[in-house]
Design a protein around this motif. Structure first.
Motif, mmCIF file in Angstrom:
data_model
loop_
_atom_site.group_PDB
_atom_site.id
_atom_site.type_symbol
_atom_site.label_atom_id
_atom_site.label_comp_id
_atom_site.label_asym_id
_atom_site.label_seq_id
_atom_site.Cartn_x
_atom_site.Cartn_y
_atom_site.Cartn_z
ATOM 1 N N LEU A 1 -6.696 6.448 -3.358
ATOM 2 C CA LEU A 1 -5.866 6.348 -4.559
ATOM 3 C C LEU A 1 -6.746 5.980 -5.757
ATOM 4 O O LEU A 1 -7.821 5.398 -5.586
ATOM 5 N N ASN A 2 -6.248 6.256 -6.942
ATOM 6 C CA ASN A 2 -6.980 5.885 -8.160
ATOM 7 C C ASN A 2 -6.667 4.419 -8.490
ATOM 8 O O ASN A 2 -5.997 4.107 -9.471
ATOM 9 N N PHE A 3 -7.168 3.529 -7.620
ATOM 10 C CA PHE A 3 -6.843 2.107 -7.732
ATOM 11 C C PHE A 3 -7.771 1.426 -8.731
ATOM 12 O O PHE A 3 -8.994 1.476 -8.580
ATOM 13 N N GLN B 1 5.718 13.047 2.233
ATOM 14 C CA GLN B 1 5.417 13.287 3.658
ATOM 15 C C GLN B 1 3.947 13.649 3.849
ATOM 16 O O GLN B 1 3.245 13.083 4.688
ATOM 17 N N GLU B 2 3.481 14.594 3.033
ATOM 18 C CA GLU B 2 2.080 15.022 3.139
ATOM 19 C C GLU B 2 1.124 13.876 2.823
ATOM 20 O O GLU B 2 0.118 13.682 3.497
ATOM 21 N N ALA B 3 1.462 13.119 1.777
ATOM 22 C CA ALA B 3 0.576 12.027 1.353
ATOM 23 C C ALA B 3 0.468 10.961 2.435
ATOM 24 O O ALA B 3 -0.608 10.410 2.684
ATOM 25 N N PHE C 1 0.839 -1.201 0.000
ATOM 26 C CA PHE C 1 0.000 0.000 0.000
ATOM 27 C C PHE C 1 0.880 1.261 0.000
ATOM 28 O O PHE C 1 0.639 2.209 -0.764
ATOM 29 N N GLU C 2 1.903 1.252 0.855
ATOM 30 C CA GLU C 2 2.818 2.411 0.896
ATOM 31 C C GLU C 2 3.490 2.632 -0.467
ATOM 32 O O GLU C 2 3.647 3.771 -0.916
ATOM 33 N N PHE C 3 3.887 1.532 -1.112
ATOM 34 C CA PHE C 3 4.528 1.668 -2.430
ATOM 35 C C PHE C 3 3.571 2.372 -3.400
ATOM 36 O O PHE C 3 3.987 3.201 -4.213
ATOM 37 N N ALA C 4 2.291 2.002 -3.295
ATOM 38 C CA ALA C 4 1.293 2.598 -4.194
ATOM 39 C C ALA C 4 1.192 4.103 -3.957
ATOM 40 O O ALA C 4 1.143 4.888 -4.911
ATOM 41 N N VAL C 5 1.184 4.504 -2.691
ATOM 42 C CA VAL C 5 1.102 5.933 -2.365
ATOM 43 C C VAL C 5 2.331 6.663 -2.908
ATOM 44 O O VAL C 5 2.219 7.677 -3.608
ATOM 45 N N MET C 6 3.509 6.113 -2.631
ATOM 46 C CA MET C 6 4.748 6.800 -3.026
ATOM 47 C C MET C 6 4.902 6.821 -4.546
ATOM 48 O O MET C 6 5.318 7.826 -5.133
ATOM 49 N N GLY C 7 4.557 5.713 -5.190
ATOM 50 C CA GLY C 7 4.626 5.649 -6.657
ATOM 51 C C GLY C 7 3.686 6.663 -7.292
ATOM 52 O O GLY C 7 4.034 7.325 -8.277
ATOM 53 N N SER C 8 2.494 6.808 -6.720
ATOM 54 C CA SER C 8 1.522 7.770 -7.262
ATOM 55 C C SER C 8 2.052 9.192 -7.181
ATOM 56 O O SER C 8 1.917 9.972 -8.128
ATOM 57 N N ILE C 9 2.643 9.520 -6.040
ATOM 58 C CA ILE C 9 3.204 10.869 -5.882
ATOM 59 C C ILE C 9 4.310 11.097 -6.908
ATOM 60 O O ILE C 9 4.354 12.138 -7.575
#
Lengths: 330, 330
Positions: free
Chosen positions: B202-204, B323-325, B153-161
């Motif tokens: 996220l746009n999952f 950080q914000e995300a 899940f974290e990878f998805a957030v960071m990749g999206s950013i």
């Protein structure tokens, strides 16, 4: 009844196989008999009925859909072509079973009806991948998603038997697919599997990386079915990607268009190397019998190749060799 | 001092970057100063010393080898170019850190010295893959081998950013790499990760398969580092495989040789799409800073691209956005 183009592609492929085999083979076609006979009527057998070309139609009233949940479908549809066909094999009325149907259902029914070979925790499917040298068997190709180290070890044993028997490579080299060559590289499962493989009598060459497969560095590449499935499907998508990029290149100018046009014959020949269809299905290893599972989109050619592959597996007694190997390795 | 051709390729790449940047950049070159100065002497700077072209040489007496075990090496070699360089970044004497050295060591030192962003259990590296449409970020690309659902899940957030910030795609689509599109397909970890992603903002778009990546079906493809590493290295080996097969084809006759010869310009252009080197290193996401890790075999061009990528990540404040995300998503 299996596959996206059933029964048309199946019947056509069977007829081609019978024609090429010159009377060596006979085929039991299992499924809804009316639909199969109707297919024969249009299939250009010169008016001959199934029986006259070496085919026997065995009626099975139900069809497991490509999108059915395997176990539920097998339970609900007792008279499916998959169940009936595998039972014919189990009762020795057929020497092998071949299907382009629902992969999970063929797998479950084969395992349930034929039974697992002693010592095999998880029957597996292996896929032959073309490489710069001789084909490499990637095993597991998508059946067993969460594996224990012991399962990976079993895949290695079964893959080795298949490659030595069917490709004729004696003492095939086995690599464990991982993220680095060193023994300390891997995930929890592969690190333990490494130890099992290392102390076995297999020709284990250690870890191999993603880049080693197409180079033909090993005859058998072992991984869990999650990795195997993703890798195979990624590989299948490469020709389409290259084609798209070549079209882009061709659009970038007249001479480039000409270049691509001149080159396309060679490219097509090369792309064919990546077309796993050509190889005709994947063998299910670890059950007491011969069961081959084809792609849902199997062409008549793929069906034909699957039949010939099954014939060869029967002739070479691959499943009996696996039985012996499992005794040796336990 | 990092990479198979250090310090030559590093110095050459840095000089190219400085030349192209037209005075916008200044670079701290961290390593054994004598060897770096010696490199300058041969590097065709017209006799200019490092300081005269925008470079400051910072001495670091020790070198972490490409084959050193990361944590042991960092402990034993306190004055390595990796440790010294990342400390310069942590002390705000540098805005970013770039290295083609030992991946594990850069990763460990970055995480240790810069610290993890709050909410990030596992910093990750993501690799941009060319597709039929826009590039796709495969994350994790090889760092985190055994993952929990939360890590994916974290990878998805960071990749999206990263993709929205650096590629400029707003609300990037995220796919979970799996063995089938259906929600019920996957392994134990991805099934749980699916649930986490589904209920996030996220746009999952759900599971994607191996074949969907090169088609460009998603902007971010999430997987553990075991799968990511194997897939990336497999992809890197495709051009070599195709080249070998084309050579075989060319050998099969005069006209075929001619065809391949005519086509090779186009082919080379297409193969370049598969050359991840072009993209210049992979960003380490999830630490309090900008750290980019290059391939051990990085060419001067790759080094140059890594520097420009680092500059852009600083300008776009990618790590602050992460950080914000992480706050938003926790």
């Amino acid at each position: 009844m299996g596959g996206d183009h059933a029964p048309h592609n199946v019947v056509t492929g069977v007829l081609d196989a019978l024609r090429e085999s010159g009377g060596r083979l006979s085929v039991l076609l299992v499924g809804q008999e009316e639909r199969i006979h109707a297919e024969f009527a249009k299939a250009g057998t010169g008016g001959k009925r199934a029986g006259m070309v070496g085919c026997t139609v065995v009626n099975a009233t139900e069809v497991v859909d490509m999108h059915d949940a395997p176990n539920a479908a097998l339970k609900a549809k007792k008279d499916s072509s998959i169940t009936v066909g595998i039972k014919l094999h189990q009762e020795a009325k057929a020497d092998a079973f071949v299907s382009a149907g629902n992969t999970g259902a063929v797998l479950s029914a084969s395992t349930l009806i034929l039974g697992r070979i002693k010592g095999v925790g998880r029957p597996t499917i292996g896929a032959l991948i073309p490489t710069e040298t001789t084909p490499c068997m990637l095993v597991d190709a998508g059946t067993n998603v969460d594996c224990k180290p012991r399962h990976l070890f079993e895949f290695a044993v079964m893959g080795s038997i298949y490659v030595s028997s069917m490709i004729g490579k004696s003492n095939p080299s086995v690599g464990l697919l991982s993220i680095g060559e060193e023994e300390i590289k891997g995930n929890e499962v592969t690190l333990e599997a490494f130890a099992l493989l290392k102390k076995s009598s297999l020709n284990f060459v250690g870890n191999v990386e993603g880049r080693d497969i197409l180079k033909g560095m090993v005859d058998v590449a072992v991984c869990d079915g999650f990795v195997g499935n993703i890798l195979l499907k990624f590989g299948e998508s490469v020709p389409g990607f290259l084609k798209a990029k070549l079209m882009e290149f061709a659009e970038s100018g007249f001479w480039n268009k000409l270049r691509v046009w001149v080159a396309q014959g060679g490219l097509r020949a090369v792309m064919k190397n990546l077309d796993y269809q050509e190889y005709g299905g994947v063998p299910l290893l670890g059950v007491n019998g011969v069961s081959i599972i084809g792609h849902g989109g199997s062409t008549p050619k793929a069906i034909k190749n699957m039949i010939f592959r099954a014939e060869e597996m029967v002739r070479r007694k691959v499943h009996l060799q696996i039985q012996e190997a499992m005794v040796r390795h336990t």
